[in-house]
Design a protein around this motif. Structure first.
Motif, PDB file in Angstrom:
ATOM      1  N   GLY A  26       0.833  -0.841   0.219  1.00  0.00           N
ATOM      2  CA  GLY A  26      -0.159  -0.171  -0.085  1.00  0.00           C
ATOM      3  C   GLY A  26       1.308   1.140   0.102  1.00  0.00           C
ATOM      4  N   PRO A  27       0.021   2.271  -0.150  1.00  0.00           N
ATOM      5  CA  PRO A  27       1.335   3.831   0.172  1.00  0.00           C
ATOM      6  C   PRO A  27       2.094   3.937   1.548  1.00  0.00           C
ATOM      7  CG  PRO A  27      -1.085   4.330   0.506  1.00  0.00           C
ATOM      8  CD  PRO A  27      -1.111   2.311   0.340  1.00  0.00           C
ATOM      9  N   SER A  28       2.752   5.118   0.974  1.00  0.00           N
ATOM     10  CA  SER A  28       3.452   5.178   2.600  1.00  0.00           C
ATOM     11  C   SER A  28       2.415   5.716   3.443  1.00  0.00           C
ATOM     12  CB  SER A  28       4.557   6.263   1.879  1.00  0.00           C
ATOM     13  OG  SER A  28       4.971   7.299   3.216  1.00  0.00           O
ATOM     14  N   LYS A  29       2.776   5.812   4.550  1.00  0.00           N
ATOM     15  CA  LYS A  29       1.804   6.594   5.780  1.00  0.00           C
ATOM     16  C   LYS A  29       2.265   7.838   5.787  1.00  0.00           C
ATOM     17  CE  LYS A  29       0.547   2.453   8.867  1.00  0.00           C
ATOM     18  NZ  LYS A  29      -0.402   1.528   7.885  1.00  0.00           N
ATOM     19  N   ARG A  30       3.133   8.312   5.692  1.00  0.00           N
ATOM     20  CA  ARG A  30       3.979   9.821   5.229  1.00  0.00           C
ATOM     21  C   ARG A  30       2.790  11.075   4.232  1.00  0.00           C
ATOM     22  NH1 ARG A  30       9.757   7.431   5.118  1.00  0.00           N
ATOM     23  NH2 ARG A  30       8.596   7.664   2.552  1.00  0.00           N
ATOM     24  N   TRP A  33      -3.934  10.573   1.590  1.00  0.00           N
ATOM     25  CA  TRP A  33      -4.230   9.648   1.492  1.00  0.00           C
ATOM     26  C   TRP A  33      -5.465  10.658   0.146  1.00  0.00           C
ATOM     27  CZ3 TRP A  33      -9.690   8.970   1.108  1.00  0.00           C
ATOM     28  CH2 TRP A  33     -11.052   9.781   1.799  1.00  0.00           C
ATOM     29  N   LEU A  34      -5.741  11.785   0.502  1.00  0.00           N
ATOM     30  CA  LEU A  34      -6.787  12.196  -0.836  1.00  0.00           C
ATOM     31  C   LEU A  34      -5.876  13.751   0.035  1.00  0.00           C
ATOM     32  CD1 LEU A  34     -10.118  11.243  -1.017  1.00  0.00           C
ATOM     33  CD2 LEU A  34      -9.702  13.441  -0.931  1.00  0.00           C
ATOM     34  N   SER A  35      -6.447  14.879  -1.587  1.00  0.00           N
ATOM     35  CA  SER A  35      -6.109  15.996  -0.986  1.00  0.00           C
ATOM     36  C   SER A  35      -7.456  16.889  -2.457  1.00  0.00           C
ATOM     37  CB  SER A  35      -4.520  16.556  -1.746  1.00  0.00           C
ATOM     38  OG  SER A  35      -3.742  15.965  -0.245  1.00  0.00           O
ATOM     39  N   TRP A  36      -7.896  17.367  -2.574  1.00  0.00           N
ATOM     40  CA  TRP A  36      -8.387  18.345  -3.210  1.00  0.00           C
ATOM     41  C   TRP A  36      -7.658  19.644  -3.871  1.00  0.00           C
ATOM     42  CZ3 TRP A  36     -12.919  16.291  -5.576  1.00  0.00           C
ATOM     43  CH2 TRP A  36     -13.450  15.355  -4.434  1.00  0.00           C
ATOM     44  N   VAL A  47      -2.839   5.493  -3.723  1.00  0.00           N
ATOM     45  CA  VAL A  47      -4.053   3.546  -3.493  1.00  0.00           C
ATOM     46  C   VAL A  47      -4.705   3.740  -2.349  1.00  0.00           C
ATOM     47  CG1 VAL A  47      -2.345   1.761  -3.227  1.00  0.00           C
ATOM     48  CG2 VAL A  47      -4.286   1.738  -4.279  1.00  0.00           C
ATOM     49  N   PRO A  48      -6.386   3.612  -2.637  1.00  0.00           N
ATOM     50  CA  PRO A  48      -7.105   3.615  -1.527  1.00  0.00           C
ATOM     51  C   PRO A  48      -6.946   2.521  -1.152  1.00  0.00           C
ATOM     52  CG  PRO A  48      -8.430   4.043  -3.636  1.00  0.00           C
ATOM     53  CD  PRO A  48      -6.927   4.017  -4.543  1.00  0.00           C
ATOM     54  N   THR A  49      -6.888   2.138   0.129  1.00  0.00           N
ATOM     55  CA  THR A  49      -6.406   1.105   1.168  1.00  0.00           C
ATOM     56  C   THR A  49      -8.012   0.486   1.039  1.00  0.00           C
ATOM     57  OG1 THR A  49      -6.113   2.203   3.475  1.00  0.00           O
ATOM     58  CG2 THR A  49      -4.766   1.837   1.863  1.00  0.00           C
ATOM     59  N   GLY A  50      -7.694  -0.546   2.456  1.00  0.00           N
ATOM     60  CA  GLY A  50      -9.036  -1.326   3.114  1.00  0.00           C
ATOM     61  C   GLY A  50      -9.552  -0.283   3.668  1.00  0.00           C
ATOM     62  N   ALA A  51      -8.646   0.614   4.141  1.00  0.00           N
ATOM     63  CA  ALA A  51      -9.399   1.635   5.096  1.00  0.00           C
ATOM     64  C   ALA A  51     -10.120   2.940   4.340  1.00  0.00           C
ATOM     65  CB  ALA A  51      -8.533   1.948   6.212  1.00  0.00           C
ATOM     66  N   THR A  52      -9.380   3.385   3.419  1.00  0.00           N
ATOM     67  CA  THR A  52      -9.712   4.452   3.360  1.00  0.00           C
ATOM     68  C   THR A  52     -10.559   4.081   1.779  1.00  0.00           C
ATOM     69  OG1 THR A  52      -7.640   4.553   1.102  1.00  0.00           O
ATOM     70  CG2 THR A  52      -7.505   5.392   3.310  1.00  0.00           C
ATOM     71  N   PRO A  54     -13.876   2.489   1.601  1.00  0.00           N
ATOM     72  CA  PRO A  54     -15.079   3.159   2.008  1.00  0.00           C
ATOM     73  C   PRO A  54     -15.445   4.777   2.472  1.00  0.00           C
ATOM     74  CG  PRO A  54     -13.866   1.239   3.127  1.00  0.00           C
ATOM     75  CD  PRO A  54     -13.396   1.606   2.129  1.00  0.00           C
ATOM     76  N   LEU A  55     -14.464   5.482   2.415  1.00  0.00           N
ATOM     77  CA  LEU A  55     -14.358   6.423   3.002  1.00  0.00           C
ATOM     78  C   LEU A  55     -14.220   7.713   1.505  1.00  0.00           C
ATOM     79  CD1 LEU A  55     -11.386   6.896   5.853  1.00  0.00           C
ATOM     80  CD2 LEU A  55     -14.155   6.836   6.207  1.00  0.00           C
ATOM     81  N   LEU A  56     -14.101   7.003   0.764  1.00  0.00           N
ATOM     82  CA  LEU A  56     -14.550   7.579  -0.900  1.00  0.00           C
ATOM     83  C   LEU A  56     -15.577   7.832  -0.698  1.00  0.00           C
ATOM     84  CD1 LEU A  56     -11.827   6.024  -3.122  1.00  0.00           C
ATOM     85  CD2 LEU A  56     -11.748   7.787  -2.458  1.00  0.00           C
ATOM     86  N   ARG A  57     -16.968   7.243  -1.070  1.00  0.00           N
ATOM     87  CA  ARG A  57     -17.965   8.053  -1.654  1.00  0.00           C
ATOM     88  C   ARG A  57     -18.270   9.074   0.288  1.00  0.00           C
ATOM     89  NH1 ARG A  57     -21.371   2.777  -2.586  1.00  0.00           N
ATOM     90  NH2 ARG A  57     -23.223   3.626  -2.634  1.00  0.00           N
ATOM     91  N   GLU A  58     -18.064   8.859   1.248  1.00  0.00           N
ATOM     92  CA  GLU A  58     -18.418  10.303   2.177  1.00  0.00           C
ATOM     93  C   GLU A  58     -17.477  10.868   1.914  1.00  0.00           C
ATOM     94  OE1 GLU A  58     -16.767   8.143   5.331  1.00  0.00           O
ATOM     95  OE2 GLU A  58     -18.654   6.840   5.918  1.00  0.00           O
ATOM     96  N   GLU A  59     -16.910  11.428   1.324  1.00  0.00           N
ATOM     97  CA  GLU A  59     -16.019  12.604   0.888  1.00  0.00           C
ATOM     98  C   GLU A  59     -16.451  12.960   0.079  1.00  0.00           C
ATOM     99  OE1 GLU A  59     -13.516  14.469   1.764  1.00  0.00           O
ATOM    100  OE2 GLU A  59     -13.184  13.210   3.750  1.00  0.00           O
ATOM    101  N   GLY A  60     -17.454  12.275  -1.113  1.00  0.00           N
ATOM    102  CA  GLY A  60     -18.329  13.008  -2.377  1.00  0.00           C
ATOM    103  C   GLY A  60     -17.621  12.373  -3.880  1.00  0.00           C
ATOM    104  N   ILE A  61     -16.676  11.426  -3.524  1.00  0.00           N
ATOM    105  CA  ILE A  61     -16.190  10.913  -4.957  1.00  0.00           C
ATOM    106  C   ILE A  61     -16.827  10.146  -5.690  1.00  0.00           C
ATOM    107  CG2 ILE A  61     -14.449   9.770  -6.038  1.00  0.00           C
ATOM    108  CD1 ILE A  61     -12.907  12.069  -4.083  1.00  0.00           C
TER     109      ILE A  61
END
Length: 194
Positions: A26-30, A33-36, A47-52, A54-61
């Motif tokens: 996965g991506p570096s934790k540094r 995960w998302l910047s508008w 890259v969206p992970t298992g944790a992020t 599901p959050l994409l739709r909540e962010e409005g993506i």
């Protein structure tokens, strides 16, 4: 946003695989995960992970552009998981390796035109453009979209740098975009939505 498909058994398996594989690949934790990117309705991310994921739709993506190579998407099943979540017509693949050399427009130009059209035609659309770390390939595509949307080269670069601090606009990538624009900005290759 109620027009998202119900996941199949295969989609559920791919999501499970994706959730576990992105823990290791996965991506570096540094990196964020998302910047508008300003008011452009474009987000750049890793890259969206298992944790992020599901959050994409909540962010409005509403749409996703995946700039990872085909091999990378097979290894972590991120492209399949994104298509299961958003539907195959809302997820486009612009497969690139990140070698720092010029990127041929056949790999990314159709995706750049797609994002530009979606943002122009759908006022509620919000597009995530990602690669593995959200630093280079996704920046190439974001830069191309901003240029298509009327920003000059300096404005586009500054907008990205201001909102995605880890972004690197690779000189060879920016030149690839500028050559394509100078040649008429015609999409080369086919759009990879299926």
């Amino acid at each position: 946003m109620g027009d998202f498909p119900e996941p199949s058994i295969m989609d559920k398996w791919r999501r499970w695989f994706h959730r576990h594989s992105t823990r290791f690949y996965g991506p570096s934790k540094r990196n964020s995960w998302l910047s508008w990117i300003g008011d452009e309705r474009i987000a750049v991310g890793s890259v969206p992970t298992g944790a992020t994921l599901p959050l994409l739709r909540e962010e409005g993506i509403t749409h996703v552009i995946n700039c990872r190579s085909t091999t990378q998407t097979w290894l972590s099943q991120d492209l399949a998981a994104e298509r299961a979540l958003f539907g195959p017509t809302r997820v486009v693949h612009a497969p690139m390796w990140d070698f720092g050399q010029p990127q041929h427009p056949r790999l990314w130009s159709a995706a750049a035109q797609y994002v530009s059209l979606v943002l122009a035609d759908e006022p509620e659309a919000r597009v995530l453009i990602h690669c593995h770390q959200g630093r280079r390939r996704s920046i190439l595509l974001t830069y191309a979209v901003l240029r298509l949307r009327g920003h000059d080269a300096d404005e586009a670069a500054a907008l990205i740098a201001t909102h995605r601090t880890e972004a690197v606009l690779v000189r060879a990538y920016a030149r690839s975009v500028e050559r394509w624009l100078a040649a008429g900005a015609v999409p080369i290759g086919r759009l990879r939505v299926h």
